[in-house]
Design an enzyme around this catalytic site. Structure first.
Site, PDB file in Angstrom:
ATOM      1  N   ASP A  24       0.828  -1.197   0.000  1.00  0.00           N
ATOM      2  CA  ASP A  24       0.000   0.000   0.000  1.00  0.00           C
ATOM      3  C   ASP A  24       0.865   1.250   0.000  1.00  0.00           C
ATOM      4  O   ASP A  24       1.952   1.266   0.585  1.00  0.00           O
ATOM      5  CB  ASP A  24      -0.909  -0.014   1.234  1.00  0.00           C
ATOM      6  N   HIS A  41       3.118   3.538  -8.863  1.00  0.00           N
ATOM      7  CA  HIS A  41       2.909   2.114  -9.135  1.00  0.00           C
ATOM      8  C   HIS A  41       4.106   1.512  -9.861  1.00  0.00           C
ATOM      9  O   HIS A  41       4.501   0.367  -9.589  1.00  0.00           O
ATOM     10  CB  HIS A  41       1.631   1.913  -9.951  1.00  0.00           C
ATOM     11  N   LEU A 135      12.004 -19.937  -4.403  1.00  0.00           N
ATOM     12  CA  LEU A 135      11.020 -19.033  -3.801  1.00  0.00           C
ATOM     13  C   LEU A 135       9.691 -19.232  -4.499  1.00  0.00           C
ATOM     14  O   LEU A 135       9.634 -19.299  -5.721  1.00  0.00           O
ATOM     15  CB  LEU A 135      11.455 -17.567  -3.944  1.00  0.00           C
TER      16      LEU A 135
END
Length: 242
Positions: A24, A41, A135
């Site tokens: 966020d 973004h 991962l």
């Protein structure tokens, strides 16, 4: 600041296997600097690259990122289209690197509403990285926890109707979630100072530890993550046993 991976030298420190992050603050980061929200973004996507590379060295095997919620469609058309373009660009640019670095990439959420090209890119990178184990990277796009639970209930009802399941259990329900086969998150982090969970993994995070940080996502570094992991190691997780 010291290398965050150096903290792994103490093998007695409890480390979270699975970290989930509500990313966020991208838009506010950009607006605070007088820039368009999409700049934030794009900077946030660069931060994702850094965190993905850092996680294995920090002992994190599973990383789940909240990229776009079912509620984010309420944003302006310009911002939504820009976000979708950023997602597609990330997949295209990072595919080779993720594959080479042993990252398995998957997506959760109702992808049917997404652009057909983006859906193809998502399916392609999922297939390409399916054998990787260093991962496990899961990205939530058009994801909402209540929506996921509703869809899982429908899947389970269909299995019961077909006679595949009788007397359904919690495990049967979990197997119908988007995250079937994933471990539950040990730790959920939200950046930007907000203290809401925002419909993110409500079923899976029932026993997760939470950390809320004032840092906006574009400023959230591997060092920030390492510090939070250190604090996690000090928590006494009893799961209702005491």
């Amino acid at each position: 600041m010291a290398d965050p991976a150096a903290r792994l030298s103490d093998t007695n420190i409890a480390r979270p296997r699975h970290v989930a992050i509500i990313m966020d603050g991208n838009g506010r980061w950009a607006v605070n600097k007088g820039w368009p929200r999409l700049v934030g973004h794009r900077r946030g996507a660069e931060r994702v690259k850094q965190l993905v590379r850092a996680c294995p060295d920090l002992g994190v095997n599973w990383l789940t990122l909240y990229a776009f919620s079912t509620e984010n469609w309420k944003r302006t058309t310009e911002e939504v289209l820009g976000l979708m373009a950023i997602f597609a660009r990330y997949i295209e640019r990072e595919a080779d690197g993720l594959a080479a670095e042993g990252v398995r990439m998957r997506f959760i959420g109702a992808r049917e509403r997404l652009d057909a090209r983006l859906q193809r890119l998502m399916a392609g990178i999922e297939a390409r990285t399916a054998g990787n184990t260093r991962l496990n990277l899961t990205v939530a796009i058009n994801y909402g926890g209540r929506d996921e639970i509703s869809r899982a209930a429908q899947r389970l009802a269909q299995r019961v109707a077909r006679g595949e399941v009788t007397n359904p259990t919690e495990a049967d329900f979990a197997a119908c979630l988007d995250t079937a086969g994933h471990p539950d998150p040990d730790l959920v982090i939200r950046t930007s100072g907000e203290t809401r969970t925002s419909n993110f993994l409500p079923f899976q995070a029932a026993y997760s530890e939470y950390e809320f940080t004032e840092t906006l996502w574009p400023d959230f570094t591997p060092e920030h993550l390492a510090e939070i992991l250190d604090r996690f190691s000090m928590r006494d997780r009893r799961f209702g046993s005491a």
